[in-house]
Each structure stands twice: as structure tokens, then as C-alpha cells.
Design a protein around this motif. Structure first.
Motif, PDB file in Angstrom:
ATOM      1  N   SER A  72     -22.757   9.801  28.803  1.00  0.00           N
ATOM      2  CA  SER A  72     -22.832   9.026  27.565  1.00  0.00           C
ATOM      3  C   SER A  72     -23.065   9.944  26.369  1.00  0.00           C
ATOM      4  O   SER A  72     -22.317   9.906  25.382  1.00  0.00           O
ATOM      5  CB  SER A  72     -23.951   7.985  27.672  1.00  0.00           C
TER       6      SER A  72
ATOM      7  N   ALA B  81     -20.098  11.358  23.697  1.00  0.00           N
ATOM      8  CA  ALA B  81     -20.225  11.120  22.258  1.00  0.00           C
ATOM      9  C   ALA B  81     -20.073  12.424  21.479  1.00  0.00           C
ATOM     10  O   ALA B  81     -19.400  12.470  20.439  1.00  0.00           O
ATOM     11  CB  ALA B  81     -21.567  10.459  21.952  1.00  0.00           C
TER      12      ALA B  81
ATOM     13  N   SER C 165     -16.457  13.533  21.607  1.00  0.00           N
ATOM     14  CA  SER C 165     -15.665  12.669  20.723  1.00  0.00           C
ATOM     15  C   SER C 165     -15.835  13.069  19.265  1.00  0.00           C
ATOM     16  O   SER C 165     -14.863  13.135  18.501  1.00  0.00           O
ATOM     17  CB  SER C 165     -16.063  11.201  20.900  1.00  0.00           C
ATOM     18  N   GLU C 166     -17.082  13.327  18.865  1.00  0.00           N
ATOM     19  CA  GLU C 166     -17.372  13.726  17.477  1.00  0.00           C
ATOM     20  C   GLU C 166     -16.610  14.992  17.099  1.00  0.00           C
ATOM     21  O   GLU C 166     -15.925  15.043  16.076  1.00  0.00           O
ATOM     22  CB  GLU C 166     -18.872  13.948  17.304  1.00  0.00           C
TER      23      GLU C 166
ATOM     24  N   SER D 170     -15.876   7.103  26.119  1.00  0.00           N
ATOM     25  CA  SER D 170     -17.115   7.205  25.355  1.00  0.00           C
ATOM     26  C   SER D 170     -17.264   6.027  24.391  1.00  0.00           C
ATOM     27  O   SER D 170     -18.360   5.477  24.232  1.00  0.00           O
ATOM     28  CB  SER D 170     -17.149   8.528  24.589  1.00  0.00           C
ATOM     29  N   ALA D 171     -16.171   5.647  23.746  1.00  0.00           N
ATOM     30  CA  ALA D 171     -16.207   4.492  22.838  1.00  0.00           C
ATOM     31  C   ALA D 171     -16.557   3.221  23.604  1.00  0.00           C
ATOM     32  O   ALA D 171     -17.301   2.363  23.097  1.00  0.00           O
ATOM     33  CB  ALA D 171     -14.872   4.345  22.126  1.00  0.00           C
TER      34      ALA D 171
ATOM     35  N   LEU E 132     -18.397   3.091  26.314  1.00  0.00           N
ATOM     36  CA  LEU E 132     -19.834   3.185  26.601  1.00  0.00           C
ATOM     37  C   LEU E 132     -20.667   2.860  25.369  1.00  0.00           C
ATOM     38  O   LEU E 132     -21.720   2.223  25.464  1.00  0.00           O
ATOM     39  CB  LEU E 132     -20.195   4.596  27.072  1.00  0.00           C
ATOM     40  N   ASP E 133     -20.188   3.298  24.220  1.00  0.00           N
ATOM     41  CA  ASP E 133     -20.910   3.083  22.972  1.00  0.00           C
ATOM     42  C   ASP E 133     -21.030   1.596  22.640  1.00  0.00           C
ATOM     43  O   ASP E 133     -22.009   1.178  22.022  1.00  0.00           O
ATOM     44  CB  ASP E 133     -20.212   3.835  21.832  1.00  0.00           C
ATOM     45  N   SER E 134     -20.043   0.819  23.044  1.00  0.00           N
ATOM     46  CA  SER E 134     -20.079  -0.616  22.751  1.00  0.00           C
ATOM     47  C   SER E 134     -20.534  -1.437  23.958  1.00  0.00           C
ATOM     48  O   SER E 134     -20.328  -2.642  24.004  1.00  0.00           O
ATOM     49  CB  SER E 134     -18.702  -1.084  22.269  1.00  0.00           C
ATOM     50  N   TRP E 135     -21.153  -0.764  24.921  1.00  0.00           N
ATOM     51  CA  TRP E 135     -21.602  -1.419  26.142  1.00  0.00           C
ATOM     52  C   TRP E 135     -22.660  -2.471  25.834  1.00  0.00           C
ATOM     53  O   TRP E 135     -23.556  -2.251  25.030  1.00  0.00           O
ATOM     54  CB  TRP E 135     -22.204  -0.373  27.088  1.00  0.00           C
TER      55      TRP E 135
ATOM     56  N   ARG F 216     -22.255   0.875  34.327  1.00  0.00           N
ATOM     57  CA  ARG F 216     -21.869   1.919  33.370  1.00  0.00           C
ATOM     58  C   ARG F 216     -21.017   3.002  34.030  1.00  0.00           C
ATOM     59  O   ARG F 216     -20.260   3.696  33.364  1.00  0.00           O
ATOM     60  CB  ARG F 216     -23.121   2.540  32.740  1.00  0.00           C
TER      61      ARG F 216
ATOM     62  N   GLU G  76     -18.644   6.145  32.956  1.00  0.00           N
ATOM     63  CA  GLU G  76     -19.250   7.463  33.122  1.00  0.00           C
ATOM     64  C   GLU G  76     -18.491   8.341  34.112  1.00  0.00           C
ATOM     65  O   GLU G  76     -18.313   9.536  33.877  1.00  0.00           O
ATOM     66  CB  GLU G  76     -20.714   7.330  33.539  1.00  0.00           C
TER      67      GLU G  76
END
Length: 168
Positions: A102, A106, A109-110, A128-129, A131-134, A142, A146
């Protein structure tokens, strides 16, 4: 790794992050300077850096640059090389289990966005996106996101570095 080596490594990582275009807070630079002094690292500008208020942005930037020069910290040749170096380190940390998929996803991705969203990193960015909106009440584990992040990280590490563009 000794405490001094860890401090040198932390200072180098901050310098690479700045070169890569990441938002590195002046408070982190001052804190790294303080940690280095406490550990016994010696550089003429370290005391100056550690003694500055983090709100003194330009002075902190200048002192940090002097510390990097005085310590002879090796940095990548340019921002693109710095970005790929950061990505490589995060992929390796995820595969070794030192960084969660996670958090690592992120970060990848950044910096992937700073690299222009290369095709090689899009899968990790997509997972990753997700997971971010999980939603914590979601019944799907998850691991669904992952595991693919870890698989893609391992695959990227096995290939050439930096990754070559994938062709359809």
C-alpha cells in the motif's frame, strides 16, 4: 549499518528526493541534520543546518546543499535518474517485505507521475489507486490489490533498469 552510516543514507535519500522533484519539507532536512550531529557525523555545515528554523526555507535549502557537498554524497545525474532510483528502492523494499504494498505502491505512483506515467509502472499505479479508495467494510481482502503490486514489483526488478517501454 552504523548510526553514522544510517544518517548519511538518510541525508542522501532526502537529497535524491529533492533532485527527483518530491516535496521534501525543510523540517525533515533540519531534523536529519540534528540526527546526524547526535550520531557524530562531521561536516562543517551540519551545525548550521541543524540550528536553523524549518521556516527559514531558503537558508535551509542552502545549508542542506552545503552538507551534501561536504559529505560528498553521490547523487544521480539528473531528476529522471533520481526518480528511477527512488522507484527501484521502493520496489526492492516491497519485495523484501520492508515496505507495505500500500505505502510502496503510493510512492511508486507519485514518482511515476513525475516520470510521465510510464507504461511499466501503470499496473502498480492502478492497483495502488484501488487500494487508496478501499472501503474498510469491503468483504474483498486487500490482498486482491496487494499481491499484484508485489508481483509487478518483482517482475520489474528482474528486467532491465530502468524498464524499457512495453510494446503492445
Amino acid at each position: 549499518m552504523t548510526e553514522i552510516d544510517a544518517c548519511r543514507s538518510a541525508l542522501r535519500e532526502l537529497a535524491i528526493g529533492r533532485l527527483a522533484g518530491r516535496d521534501v519539507r525543510t523540517s525533515h532536512l533540519v531534523e536529519a541534520g540534528l540526527d546526524a550531529i547526535v550520531a557524530g557525523l562531521d561536516a562543517p555545515s551540519l551545525a548550521l543546518l541543524a540550528g536553523l528554523e524549518s521556516s527559514a526555507g531558503d537558508a535551509v535549502d542552502k545549508a542542506f546543499g552545503q552538507v551534501v557537498d561536504e559529505l560528498g554524497l553521490e547523487l544521480p545525474a539528473d531528476p529522471t535518474a533520481a526518480r528511477w532510483q527512488l522507484v527501484h528502492g521502493w520496489l526492492l523494499a516491497m519485495v523484501k517485505g520492508d515496505l507495505s504494498p500500500s505505502a510502496g505502491g503510493a510512492l511508486v505512483s507519485e514518482v511515476g507521475e513525475l516520470l510521465g506515467s510510464p507504461a511499466a509502472l501503470r499496473g502498480i499505479a492502478r492497483w495502488s489507486a484501488m487500494l487508496d479508495s478501499w472501503i474498510p467494510t469491503d468483504l474483498t481482502p486487500r490482498d486482491v490489490c496487494e499481491v499484484p503490486i508485489l508481483e509487478e514489483a518483482a517482475e520489474l526488478l528482474e528486467g532491465p533498469w530502468p524498464p524499457r517501454p512495453r510494446h503492445p
